[in-house]
Motif scaffolding. Structure first.
Motif, PDB file in Angstrom:
ATOM      1  N   GLY A 233       0.782  -1.230   0.000  1.00 40.51           N
ATOM      2  CA  GLY A 233       0.000   0.000   0.000  1.00 40.51           C
ATOM      3  C   GLY A 233       0.814   1.281   0.000  1.00 40.51           C
ATOM      4  N   ILE A 234       2.124   1.183   0.195  1.00 45.99           N
ATOM      5  CA  ILE A 234       2.964   2.385   0.301  1.00 45.99           C
ATOM      6  C   ILE A 234       3.106   3.031  -1.075  1.00 45.99           C
ATOM      7  CG2 ILE A 234       5.229   3.266   0.951  1.00 45.99           C
ATOM      8  CD1 ILE A 234       5.589   0.756   2.708  1.00 45.99           C
ATOM      9  N   PRO A 235       2.700   4.299  -1.210  1.00 46.20           N
ATOM     10  CA  PRO A 235       2.689   4.912  -2.555  1.00 46.20           C
ATOM     11  C   PRO A 235       4.057   5.450  -2.969  1.00 46.20           C
ATOM     12  CG  PRO A 235       1.694   6.410  -0.974  1.00 46.20           C
ATOM     13  CD  PRO A 235       2.088   5.171  -0.196  1.00 46.20           C
TER      14      PRO A 235
ATOM     15  N   ASN B  13       4.573   6.121  -7.108  1.00 42.81           N
ATOM     16  CA  ASN B  13       3.937   7.360  -7.554  1.00 42.81           C
ATOM     17  C   ASN B  13       4.749   8.579  -7.128  1.00 42.81           C
ATOM     18  OD1 ASN B  13       1.672   9.082  -8.510  1.00 42.81           O
ATOM     19  ND2 ASN B  13       1.594   9.596  -6.342  1.00 42.81           N
ATOM     20  N   ALA B  14       5.184   8.590  -5.868  1.00 44.08           N
ATOM     21  CA  ALA B  14       5.948   9.743  -5.371  1.00 44.08           C
ATOM     22  C   ALA B  14       7.236   9.921  -6.169  1.00 44.08           C
ATOM     23  CB  ALA B  14       6.254   9.563  -3.887  1.00 44.08           C
TER      24      ALA B  14
ATOM     25  N   PHE C 281       9.232   5.978   3.677  1.00 43.29           N
ATOM     26  CA  PHE C 281       7.816   5.644   3.569  1.00 43.29           C
ATOM     27  C   PHE C 281       7.624   4.298   4.256  1.00 43.29           C
ATOM     28  CE2 PHE C 281       6.456   8.487   0.024  1.00 43.29           C
ATOM     29  CZ  PHE C 281       7.688   9.020  -0.295  1.00 43.29           C
TER      30      PHE C 281
ATOM     31  N   GLY D 134      -5.294   3.197  -6.590  1.00 42.66           N
ATOM     32  CA  GLY D 134      -4.646   4.486  -6.856  1.00 42.66           C
ATOM     33  C   GLY D 134      -4.151   4.575  -8.287  1.00 42.66           C
TER      34      GLY D 134
END
Lengths: 326, 326
Positions: B135-137, B140-141, B296, B312
């Motif tokens: 689940g750690i985005p 995207n970052a 993160f 997402g």
């Protein structure tokens, strides 16, 4: 490649860091945004002051209208600090067709609704990443890829100065007054530390975090706020005996459908991910209904880290501009 | 509102979590993406098996072409696991004009370059968030707002099973074999734990992380990889005496212009942000030339956390589709 012109309001710590980040990594940014990025003008108080970062002298102006009314400027980056004239400048930029990126939490939290509705009215964007937790890209994550979540809990260490003071008190057994004096001498705390130690800065940031992740705007003055002035060495030692660490926590929590929020010193269990966030670092812990627990950790202040956040917002805005021009 | 149709390849743990996330938070997603999102078909092995999450029976099919050749499907979400037939399905989807979202690190890391170039050739997107750290985005970052950074260091705890085993060994003084058996009984480890304990899963994820953050693709088989089978209680106790914690670390580092990479057990100083990441949690630590240190932290696996990452990516892809239809 098409060109996107940027006007920079302010060239202090964050303004210089933004300028440096944009040029240091220009090729990366342009490859991703697929446009040419250029800082066209920079608003300063005085044309003769020494600069933190070098920039061509002809970029500087002392007249905000040279930026706010320049038809060639696409994005206005506001990094002045303080509510006014920053807020009025941002509004004037939006009224004149410019997208806005700001790292000024005081102005953004104070006038959030006016700024956002003005941007919407003019079909423009306003972005706030640099306002909250410096370089940590929490707002982007929460407003984009984590949108497929409902958040019912946010806990943040959002102020580096107070976290530095609490860390030194805990790790070195020094009193609040002694650490504050030391932090001021080292430049980690302002001569007037009120906004930091009384939690005002953290409340500004929490206001923005709640508005953007929970869709609920609360003016910072309405957030119950207690700072760290009255945290004693005895409080910290007592917490340590209970395997806890005292941190200044900005909290927003939905409980029985009701949103509770505050900024105050809290004793966190040492196993909590935020308990180990030390010195000037920031961290934001969120709980979403799909992703569950997430924590983002990084530098909550500083010229380049905050510049990185602002540059990220500039990149996203440039992408939007480019897609509209297609 | 325009409609975006999704075809789901697979309805196991992650597929069901994706479906649940998309419908649980449908209004949030649609408000952000400004399109109507709908799962139109779901590929399964058998039509009669009990499901982890309820879905209308008419959505299910056992024929992949019902999805890959359906002209109304805009996004194919691949959550099958394993290299084949998953990779071939993704290619067929891209050849038939469908954007792809995948959480399948084995297939994605094995065929990264082919998949990305096929997507580019067809002016489509392929997204990988669910492949790395649940689940750690992080992807995207790194690929959007942090693009204004050059990364010279990535350290990750990318495998929950091995982190759970190492945590139990360290905190409870149990041997590797005993913890593994316990983890298998509780469902935290597979009956055949090879991919996890030998570091293969972490190497797949590191391959994707390097490709997307450093622009350098290395096939997972070319990453020097050591798992945790040979980590003894003595190793862990010795590390503890030196104020260190042993973690299975996926590392990529640029040193003197040279990229070094590996997956191996490392003794981290207890003050390192990754040292306190416990049990099945994952975390990724990166160092950028503007933002400096970032970490993160979150759930690296699980139905809903990984579903959140996939949702997402679906949201971002739907936004792209909507902007092209304007």
């Amino acid at each position: 490649m098409k060109k996107v012109n940027i006007g920079l309001l302010g060239f202090g710590n964050v303004g210089a860091g933004t300028y440096e980040t944009l040029y240091m990594n220009k090729s990366h940014i342009e490859k991703e945004a697929k446009v040419d990025i250029q800082v066209k003008k920079i608003l300063v108080n005085s044309l003769d002051k020494p600069r933190l970062v070098e920039a061509p002298q002809e970029l500087f102006t002392t007249n905000a209208d040279d930026i706010l009314l320049d038809k060639d400027i696409d994005i206005v980056v506001e990094v002045l600090g303080g509510v006014e004239p920053a807020a009025s400048y941002m509004k004037k930029a939006l009224e004149n067709g410019k997208h806005v990126v700001t790292a000024n939490k005081a102005a953004a939290a104070d006038q959030f609704e006016d700024l956002v509705s003005l941007a919407e009215k003019n079909k423009l964007t306003i972005k706030f990443e640099g306002c909250v937790a410096g370089g940590i890209p929490i707002l982007n994550a929460i407003t984009t890829v984590l949108k497929a979540n409902q958040f019912d809990e946010i806990l943040g260490i959002l102020n580096g100065t107070t976290n530095y003071i609490l860390t030194k008190m805990a790790d070195e057994g020094l009193s609040y007054d002694n650490v504050l004096k030391d932090a001021q001498e080292k430049g980690f705390a302002e001569a007037d530390p009120t906004a930091d130690v009384d939690g005002i800065d953290a409340a500004n940031k929490l206001s923005l975090l709640m508005a953007l992740s929970m869709g609920k705007y609360v003016h910072p003055s309405q957030i119950p706020t207690v700072g760290i002035r009255n945290v004693t060495l005895e409080d910290i030692e007592k917490a340590q005996q209970d395997n806890k660490t005292i941190k200044l926590i900005a909290e927003a929590k939905i409980k029985d459908g009701q949103l509770d929020y505050s900024v105050k010193p809290m004793a966190l269990d040492n196993e909590h991910p935020l308990a180990r966030v030390k010195n000037e670092f920031n961290a934001v812990f969120v709980k979403g209904n799909a992703v569950d627990e997430l924590m983002f950790y990084g530098r909550g202040a500083g010229s380049l880290p905050t510049g990185s956040a602002v540059a990220g917002d500039v990149l996203r805005t440039a992408q939007i501009i480019a897609s509209h021009r297609r």
